[in-house]
Design a protein around this motif. Sequence first.
Motif, PDB file in Angstrom:
ATOM      1  N   VAL A 154      -0.842  -3.701  -5.923  1.00 12.02           N
ATOM      2  CA  VAL A 154       0.071  -4.317  -4.290  1.00 12.02           C
ATOM      3  C   VAL A 154       0.954  -3.622  -4.107  1.00 12.02           C
ATOM      4  N   HIS A 155       1.493  -2.989  -4.476  1.00  9.36           N
ATOM      5  CA  HIS A 155       2.467  -1.689  -4.392  1.00  9.36           C
ATOM      6  C   HIS A 155       1.654  -0.776  -2.984  1.00  9.36           C
ATOM      7  N   ASP A 156       0.349  -0.269  -4.100  1.00  9.98           N
ATOM      8  CA  ASP A 156      -0.187   0.447  -3.055  1.00  9.98           C
ATOM      9  C   ASP A 156      -1.552   0.044  -2.227  1.00  9.98           C
ATOM     10  N   ASP A 157      -1.143  -1.003  -1.856  1.00  6.70           N
ATOM     11  CA  ASP A 157      -2.464  -1.898  -1.278  1.00  6.70           C
ATOM     12  C   ASP A 157      -3.615  -1.392  -1.822  1.00  6.70           C
ATOM     13  N   TRP A 158      -4.162  -2.561  -2.776  1.00  8.52           N
ATOM     14  CA  TRP A 158      -5.443  -1.943  -3.542  1.00  8.52           C
ATOM     15  C   TRP A 158      -6.094  -3.006  -2.630  1.00  8.52           C
ATOM     16  N   GLY A 174      -3.156  -8.478  -3.166  1.00  3.88           N
ATOM     17  CA  GLY A 174      -2.321  -9.033  -3.232  1.00  3.88           C
ATOM     18  C   GLY A 174      -1.222  -8.263  -1.380  1.00  3.88           C
ATOM     19  N   LYS A 175      -0.105  -8.679  -1.513  1.00  5.81           N
ATOM     20  CA  LYS A 175       0.652  -8.321  -0.738  1.00  5.81           C
ATOM     21  C   LYS A 175       2.386  -7.817  -0.906  1.00  5.81           C
ATOM     22  N   VAL A 176       3.007  -7.495  -0.130  1.00  6.80           N
ATOM     23  CA  VAL A 176       4.546  -7.229  -0.501  1.00  6.80           C
ATOM     24  C   VAL A 176       4.850  -7.569   0.737  1.00  6.80           C
ATOM     25  N   GLU A 177       5.941  -7.424   0.497  1.00  7.68           N
ATOM     26  CA  GLU A 177       7.484  -8.843   1.497  1.00  7.68           C
ATOM     27  C   GLU A 177       8.641  -7.727   1.067  1.00  7.68           C
ATOM     28  N   LYS A 178       9.005  -7.321   2.063  1.00  6.81           N
ATOM     29  CA  LYS A 178      10.415  -6.578   1.996  1.00  6.81           C
ATOM     30  C   LYS A 178      11.371  -8.237   1.970  1.00  6.81           C
ATOM     31  N   ILE A 179      12.503  -7.783   1.961  1.00  2.85           N
ATOM     32  CA  ILE A 179      12.866  -8.459   1.816  1.00  2.85           C
ATOM     33  C   ILE A 179      15.002  -8.166   1.997  1.00  2.85           C
ATOM     34  N   LYS A 189       8.850  -7.539  -2.705  1.00  2.00           N
ATOM     35  CA  LYS A 189       8.863  -9.100  -3.867  1.00  2.00           C
ATOM     36  C   LYS A 189       7.362  -8.664  -3.336  1.00  2.00           C
ATOM     37  N   TYR A 190       6.489  -8.970  -4.306  1.00  2.00           N
ATOM     38  CA  TYR A 190       5.382  -8.336  -4.424  1.00  2.00           C
ATOM     39  C   TYR A 190       4.075  -9.532  -5.220  1.00  2.00           C
ATOM     40  N   PHE A 191       3.281 -10.228  -4.334  1.00  2.00           N
ATOM     41  CA  PHE A 191       2.511 -11.303  -5.057  1.00  2.00           C
ATOM     42  C   PHE A 191       1.312 -10.983  -4.654  1.00  2.00           C
ATOM     43  N   LEU A 192       0.574 -11.325  -5.846  1.00  2.00           N
ATOM     44  CA  LEU A 192      -0.955 -11.332  -6.242  1.00  2.00           C
ATOM     45  C   LEU A 192      -1.406 -13.166  -5.718  1.00  2.00           C
ATOM     46  N   PHE A 193      -2.371 -12.695  -4.720  1.00  2.00           N
ATOM     47  CA  PHE A 193      -3.830 -13.636  -4.283  1.00  2.00           C
ATOM     48  C   PHE A 193      -4.323 -14.572  -5.306  1.00  2.00           C
ATOM     49  N   THR A 194      -4.373 -15.670  -5.798  1.00  2.49           N
ATOM     50  CA  THR A 194      -5.107 -15.665  -6.498  1.00  2.49           C
ATOM     51  C   THR A 194      -5.929 -16.984  -5.719  1.00  2.49           C
ATOM     52  N   HIS A 195      -5.979 -16.966  -5.031  1.00  2.00           N
ATOM     53  CA  HIS A 195      -6.867 -18.208  -4.402  1.00  2.00           C
ATOM     54  C   HIS A 195      -7.609 -17.737  -2.963  1.00  2.00           C
ATOM     55  N   ILE A 196      -9.173 -17.398  -2.970  1.00  2.00           N
ATOM     56  CA  ILE A 196      -9.833 -16.840  -2.511  1.00  2.00           C
ATOM     57  C   ILE A 196     -10.721 -17.788  -1.578  1.00  2.00           C
ATOM     58  N   ASP A 197     -10.693 -17.766  -0.645  1.00  2.00           N
ATOM     59  CA  ASP A 197     -12.097 -18.852   0.815  1.00  2.00           C
ATOM     60  C   ASP A 197     -13.334 -18.072   0.650  1.00  2.00           C
ATOM     61  N   PHE A 198     -14.402 -18.200   0.552  1.00  2.00           N
ATOM     62  CA  PHE A 198     -15.553 -17.642   1.015  1.00  2.00           C
ATOM     63  C   PHE A 198     -15.928 -19.052   1.905  1.00  2.00           C
ATOM     64  N   PRO A 216      -2.286 -17.000   1.087  1.00  2.00           N
ATOM     65  CA  PRO A 216      -0.918 -16.099   1.298  1.00  2.00           C
ATOM     66  C   PRO A 216      -0.142 -17.877   0.688  1.00  2.00           C
ATOM     67  N   GLN A 217      -0.449 -19.050   1.147  1.00  2.00           N
ATOM     68  CA  GLN A 217       0.248 -20.469   0.611  1.00  2.00           C
ATOM     69  C   GLN A 217       0.456 -20.506  -1.184  1.00  2.00           C
ATOM     70  N   GLN A 218      -0.505 -19.519  -1.160  1.00  2.00           N
ATOM     71  CA  GLN A 218      -1.401 -19.642  -2.896  1.00  2.00           C
ATOM     72  C   GLN A 218      -0.896 -18.559  -3.908  1.00  2.00           C
ATOM     73  N   ALA A 219      -0.008 -17.485  -2.690  1.00  2.00           N
ATOM     74  CA  ALA A 219       0.105 -16.248  -3.674  1.00  2.00           C
ATOM     75  C   ALA A 219       1.608 -15.913  -4.821  1.00  2.00           C
ATOM     76  N   VAL A 220       1.524 -15.596  -5.976  1.00  2.00           N
ATOM     77  CA  VAL A 220       1.818 -15.668  -7.380  1.00  2.00           C
ATOM     78  C   VAL A 220       3.307 -14.671  -7.258  1.00  2.00           C
ATOM     79  N   ASP A 221       4.228 -14.701  -7.228  1.00  2.00           N
ATOM     80  CA  ASP A 221       5.270 -13.537  -7.304  1.00  2.00           C
ATOM     81  C   ASP A 221       5.469 -12.764  -9.126  1.00  2.00           C
ATOM     82  N   ILE A 222       5.226 -11.621  -8.636  1.00  2.00           N
ATOM     83  CA  ILE A 222       4.507 -10.686 -10.075  1.00  2.00           C
ATOM     84  C   ILE A 222       5.480  -9.851  -9.610  1.00  2.00           C
ATOM     85  N   SER A 223       7.255  -9.549  -9.085  1.00  2.00           N
ATOM     86  CA  SER A 223       8.111  -8.903  -9.482  1.00  2.00           C
ATOM     87  C   SER A 223       8.691  -8.691 -10.383  1.00  2.00           C
TER      88      SER A 223
END
Length: 437
Positions: A154-158, A174-179, A189-198, A216-223
Amino acid sequence: VIPSLHSWNLFYSTGVSLNVTGMALLTSLQYCTIALLCLSSIALTQSFEEQLVVHRRRLLGSDHKYQLNDPVPLYAAKVGPFANPSETYEYYKLPYCKPKDGVRYKTLGMGEVVDANRMATIPYDLNFRVDRKEEKICEKALTDDDMIKFRKAVHDDWYFQLYYDELPVWGFVGKVEKIIPKAGQPEYKYFLFTHIDFDINYNNDRVIQINVLTDPQQAVDISENTKDVKVTFSYSVKWSPTTTTFDDRLQRYERFPLNPIHLEIHWFSIINSCVTVLLLTGFLATILMRVLKADFVKFSREDATMEEEESGWKYIHGDVFRFPPNKSLFCSFVGTGTQIFTLSLFIFALALLGTFYPYNRGALFTALIVLYALTSCIAGYVATSYYVQMEGQAWVQNILLTCLCYCGPFFCMFMFLNTVAIAYRVSRAGGVGWRLK
């Protein structure tokens, strides 16, 4: 003597004037011919390329027909940082959910393996025209090692790359949020996307387009400060009809950021550059021939004083026809260079015919490997021919040296880089375990 000299000067001046006039006429005729060729090529190139694109797309789509609820092939190709597309890894380098019956790999072509494609099955059920809503794949408790891998990705924007019915599709891990707090240092904060819409579009019995959307609403915090994270991977599928024809379904990928750009051929620039080089070469050859002709005339005279005057190229006139000290190595380099030059001509010819379009995976690498093997006879013939002309006797050793002078260093470099790639589990690593077609 005087009349003969006068006639020679008159003949020489007349010849020079005729030569200049002839070169001017030749230049004008060449440019007129070039203009006609450019106009005709510009008129025919567009229609030729359009017919070629339609033809090759029909060849690709000969078997891509499905009925309701038929399984459509879906494979995961690779993952890697978006900022460096050449750095790619296997999909399961990240601890994603695996199929219940185990991971199976698709049989790949030679060029696809070199192009870092590793087609692995993934546990998504995307049958033809079957909608799904919040379909659960698996529940998984992430270990500390899994958290580190996902957090780094997530940090390297894979991103990950999938192939659905031979259509590439990409999504982010995933995505990174700066607080920014009111006081103190900013926190990430590092969030992992766990749901995919095809989102899949179809036209009658063919797949036309597929898009991947992450929720993004179903992302899990993995900080770093999170512990005992349990995630549930899920997906949804929505099918929609479209009027786009199957022959046009690949147009959207021709200028996609992660795909090689399909550049248009500028025929006028190519022909203009070639003619300019030819004209300059002709002018230079004409000047050199005049200088050499004048020198040859001077040397042909039986004048002892002329032997003392040596300048320019005449200093090395005794070494021009002398054999090099290492004839075998010199001839091997000449033969290998001729082979690579011939290989380049064949590659350019195939590129002009439109063979290496962006969505033809591995075609360029396959052509390079096959053509290099086929043109090896050119290297052996040229090297041995020059070696025999230089009165060489060990022509068998010369052929072996020609085979190894390029392949030897290339093979050693490949083995070193491939060993490093295997150690880091990079998808570009080639091993005996990968099956070829």
